[in-house]
Write an enzyme that holds these catalytic residues in place. Structure first.
Site, PDB file in Angstrom:
ATOM      1  N   LYS A   1       7.993 -15.940   3.982  1.00  0.00           N
ATOM      2  CA  LYS A   1       7.412 -14.865   2.326  1.00  0.00           C
ATOM      3  C   LYS A   1       7.460 -15.600   0.526  1.00  0.00           C
ATOM      4  O   LYS A   1       8.328 -16.501   0.778  1.00  0.00           O
ATOM      5  CB  LYS A   1       7.969 -13.339   1.916  1.00  0.00           C
ATOM      6  CG  LYS A   1       7.075 -12.628   1.073  1.00  0.00           C
ATOM      7  CD  LYS A   1       6.926 -11.295   1.436  1.00  0.00           C
ATOM      8  CE  LYS A   1       6.453 -10.623   0.467  1.00  0.00           C
ATOM      9  NZ  LYS A   1       6.983  -9.071   0.989  1.00  0.00           N
TER      10      LYS A   1
ATOM     11  N   ARG B   1      -1.041  10.643   0.950  1.00  0.00           N
ATOM     12  CA  ARG B   1      -0.615  10.310   2.262  1.00  0.00           C
ATOM     13  C   ARG B   1       0.169  11.638   2.630  1.00  0.00           C
ATOM     14  O   ARG B   1       1.238  12.286   3.609  1.00  0.00           O
ATOM     15  CB  ARG B   1      -0.247   9.950   2.985  1.00  0.00           C
ATOM     16  CG  ARG B   1       1.400   8.441   2.363  1.00  0.00           C
ATOM     17  CD  ARG B   1       1.367   7.223   3.328  1.00  0.00           C
ATOM     18  NE  ARG B   1       0.160   6.694   3.852  1.00  0.00           N
ATOM     19  CZ  ARG B   1      -0.335   5.474   4.327  1.00  0.00           C
ATOM     20  NH1 ARG B   1       0.564   4.848   4.773  1.00  0.00           N
ATOM     21  NH2 ARG B   1      -1.498   5.114   4.182  1.00  0.00           N
TER      22      ARG B   1
ATOM     23  N   GLU C   1       5.806   6.889   2.910  1.00  0.00           N
ATOM     24  CA  GLU C   1       6.499   8.312   2.408  1.00  0.00           C
ATOM     25  C   GLU C   1       6.250   9.519   3.111  1.00  0.00           C
ATOM     26  O   GLU C   1       7.158  10.966   2.206  1.00  0.00           O
ATOM     27  CB  GLU C   1       4.419   8.256   1.060  1.00  0.00           C
ATOM     28  CG  GLU C   1       4.954   6.899   0.206  1.00  0.00           C
ATOM     29  CD  GLU C   1       4.430   5.273   0.883  1.00  0.00           C
ATOM     30  OE1 GLU C   1       4.095   5.322   1.834  1.00  0.00           O
ATOM     31  OE2 GLU C   1       4.395   4.224   0.043  1.00  0.00           O
TER      32      GLU C   1
END
Ligand SMILES: Cc1ncc(C[n+]2csc(CCOP(=O)(O)OP(=O)(O)O)c2C)c(N)n1
Ligand SMILES: CC(=O)[C@@H](O)[C@H](O)COP(=O)(O)O
Ligand SMILES: [Mg+2]
Length: 649
Positions: free
Chosen positions: A281, A395, A367
């Protein structure tokens, strides 16, 4: 002649010779650094997928073959290679979206920026193609972080079912979400990564044996056939292959030829295949590669050399005020614990985590698990504070409802980025929570209007041990404090612009500033108002219903979708109390809003001082005959000083 500008689509890319690809990758990297440091955006993730994106578009024939990007924040290179190279207004109004966008290109399919959904889409698309007899390949690119999301595993379970359904899953493994990716999956991927030596050994063995006359090739074939066992001896492939998924890798995700070779093998396999690519990254931009916090996951506009912000933020952010108060509470309340879904620093839990690492839980991009686990933490006698972006709590609605509220557990949800966020587009606006959470029995919601109220309401929330509580606030910097001139019940009165005001202006959270400005404008128009902040917007405070009955018209103003929001809840409470004062509710239109800045969107949808004043005046002219008649009184004036207007002039 620069190569990138010659690429108008994947066909141009496929016409390049292999030796032209490294210079193309270098051009793309320079383009990303130059443009994204200027506009802001997901610089680190996209620097990590330059070679991977090139290889994908050389092996697969998009848009006939489908290439799906999980979360989509790493699709800038994909855009560059599919005819979109004007990044001058990236994520800005009328500019390129920061995510795939069907309106922009047939090469784009998943627009939502919510992680861990791409494999689900891929499963469905592959099934549709098989049913309709369409011969093409579906490819889903998913990060190691997104792979920690439960939906990804639900999809893998289904994908593995059909061994004859071609589907290529590219795991973009850079060992990071924002922070290093957590959990058993991350450890397993790390184990696989360490078999790099195995791949090299295999490549050497293949070369050596195939150069050995007569016995070499058959011996290699025998060994290759035994590879599963042989490979397992080196590195457990178990999880993926035990699921029934062919596993290829680990592959150096920055070696274009190597990735192309693996993708071609995967494409020709004819069933579900995982290609495990190792990437870095922030690759190729030292400040990003060396950024320990999050590898420049999402940057604001910065100087590319000094990395200093182009326009430093002036004041404190909502997030930082929450983070400081959470740290203070951590010292006072040993049973307080913090839960994050792979966003420790973005949600402001860094200070708490530094002071109390054992009381801080990063569950990955998960989550639903975060909330169910918080229910367990509360059952175990702790008080969890679950800090997530408002839109991502959607969600986990069932976990809030059935795992927390049904059991009357004291869990506090801190929803950052509530309301219009803007530049991240429709799927990031936190415009749902004040509607969705209205239906949860016992759940209480606070919407602070400034830093003082955020501190106060957070403390009130964590003191509740028999119900879920929510504290929600927007992205960005705090406005000026707005002290109350009076408190009636739990309702703060912020201003009165006349002795017997016509309108009750109900300001939800940071809409207080706009409502105070609007009240001043309305007063100039002959419409007097009482501006109030309910502080806790769920349940509706009886004092607010009483105040509504004492005015000629009620206008609610919220940074949430209008459907089922605070305005709707107050209207219902008024009906239940037989209070018939006409009510009009201002809020975010129930639409998916195109990306632009928060300020631009609030202006467009009338959630500013002038916008609230104009809408309120229009309602008053219809509902309160004889008011608001002076033309031209609507021009904007600076926010009035907070004085008690009820005093006689
Ligand atoms: C449901 C959900 N939760 C949180 C986020 C915030 N988020 C955006 S990108 C990201 C990290 C993604 O990590 P990974 O999938 O490994 O991609 P990378 O950035 O490393 O390329 C997170 C947590 C999100 N987009 N969706
Ligand atoms: C892709 C994603 O979901 C996050 O990276 C998000 O873009 C960050 O938003 P903020 O910039 O508001 O923290
Ligand atoms: Mg990652």
């Amino acid at each position: 002649m620069p190569l990138l500008s010659r690429i108008t689509g994947p066909a141009d890319l496929r016409r390049l010779h292999p030796e032209q690809l490294p210079p193309l990758a270098a051009e793309i990297r320079a383009f990303l650094i130059d443009n994204v440091t200027r506009t802001g955006g997901h610089l680190g993730p996209n620097l990590g997928v330059v070679e991977l994106s090139i290889a994908l578009h050389r092996v697969f024939d998009s848009p006939h073959d489908r290439i799906l990007w999980d979360t989509g924040h790493q699709a800038y290179v994909h855009k560059l290679l599919t005819g979109r190279q004007d990044f001058s207004r990236l994520r800005a109004k009328d500019g390129l979206s920061g995510y795939p966008s069907r309106a922009e290109s047939p090469h784009d399919l998943i627009e939502n920026s919510h992680a861990s959904t791409a494999l689900g889409h891929a499963d469905g698309i592959a099934k549709a193609d098989q049913l309709l007899g369409v011969d093409r390949c579906t490819v889903a690119v998913i990060g190691d972080g997104a792979l920690t999301g439960g939906m990804a595993w639900e999809a893998l379970n289904n994908i593995a079912e059909a061994e004859d359904r071609p589907l290529v899953i590219v795991v973009n493994d850079n060992e990071r979400s924002y922070a290093p990716t957590i959990g058993g999956l991350a450890h397993h991927l790390a184990t696989l990564r360490t078999t790099k030596g195995y791949e090299r050994f295999l490549a050497w063995g293949k070369d050596a044996l195939q150069r050995t006359p007569v016995v070499g090739p058959p011996l290699f074939d025998a060994l290759h056939g035994a590879k599963k066992g042989f490979k397992d001896a080196f590195a457990p492939q178990g999880m993926f292959e035990d699921l029934g998924l062919k596993y290829l890798g680990p592959i150096d995700g920055h070696d274009i030829a190597g990735v192309e070779q693996a993708l071609r093998r995967a494409r020709n396999f004819g069933g579900p295949v995982i290609v495990h690519c190792l990437t870095v990254k922030g690759r190729g931009y030292r400040p990003a590669e060396q950024d320990e916090a999050d590898r420049f996951h999402a940057v604001n506009p910065i100087d590319p050399y000094t990395c200093l912000p182009i326009s430093p933020s002036a004041g404190a952010s909502w997030t930082s005020v929450f983070g400081k108060e959470m740290l203070a509470l951590g010292a006072e309340r040993p049973e307080l614990v913090a839960v994050t879904a792979a966003m420790l620093h973005p949600v402001g839990l860094g200070p708490f985590a530094k002071a109390y690492p054992g009381r801080t839980f990063d569950v990955g991009i998960a989550e639903q698990h975060a909330v169910a686990s918080a229910a367990g933490l509360a059952t175990g006698g702790l008080h969890p504070v679950v800090a997530v972006y408002a839109t991502f709590l959607n969600r986990a609605f069932d976990q809030v409802l059935m795992d927390v509220a049904l059991h009357r557990l004291g869990v506090t949800f801190v929803l950052d980025r509530a309301g219009v966020t803007g530049n991240d587009g429709a799927s990031h606006n936190g415009m749902w929570d004040l509607s969705v959470l209205q239906v949860v029995p016992g759940l209480r919601i606070a919407a602070p209007r400034d830093a003082a109220r955020l501190r106060e309401q957070l403390r009130q929330a964590v003191a509740v041990e028999d119900a879920p509580t929510v504290v929600r606030f927007p992205k960005g910097e705090l406005g000026p404090e707005a002290p109350a001139i009076e408190r009636i019940g739990g309702v703060d009165v912020l201003a009165r612009t006349g002795p017997a005001p016509d309108v009750l202006l109900v300001a939800v959270g940071p809409m207080a500033a706009a409502c105070l400005d609007a009240a001043a404008l309305l007063a100039a128009d002959g419409i007097t108002a009482t501006v109030v902040d309910p502080c806790w917007v769920k349940p509706v405070d009886p004092a607010l219903v009483e105040l509504a009955g004492a005015h000629r018209m009620v206008v609610t103003v919220e940074d949430n979708g209008r459907t089922g929001g605070v305005g709707a809840a107050l209207a219902q409470a008024m009906r239940d109390a037989d209070v018939d004062t006409p009510l009009r509710d201002l809020g975010i239109p129930q639409e998916f809003l195109a990306h632009a800045s928060r300020g631009e969107i609030l202006e467009e949808i009338g959630l500013t001082g002038t916008g609230v004043a104009a809408q309120t005046a229009a309602h008053a002219r219809r509902l309160l005959p004889g008011t608001g008649t002076r033309p031209g009184a609507q021009e904007y004036r600076p926010r009035m000083p907070l004085t008690d207007w009820s005093e006689p002039a």
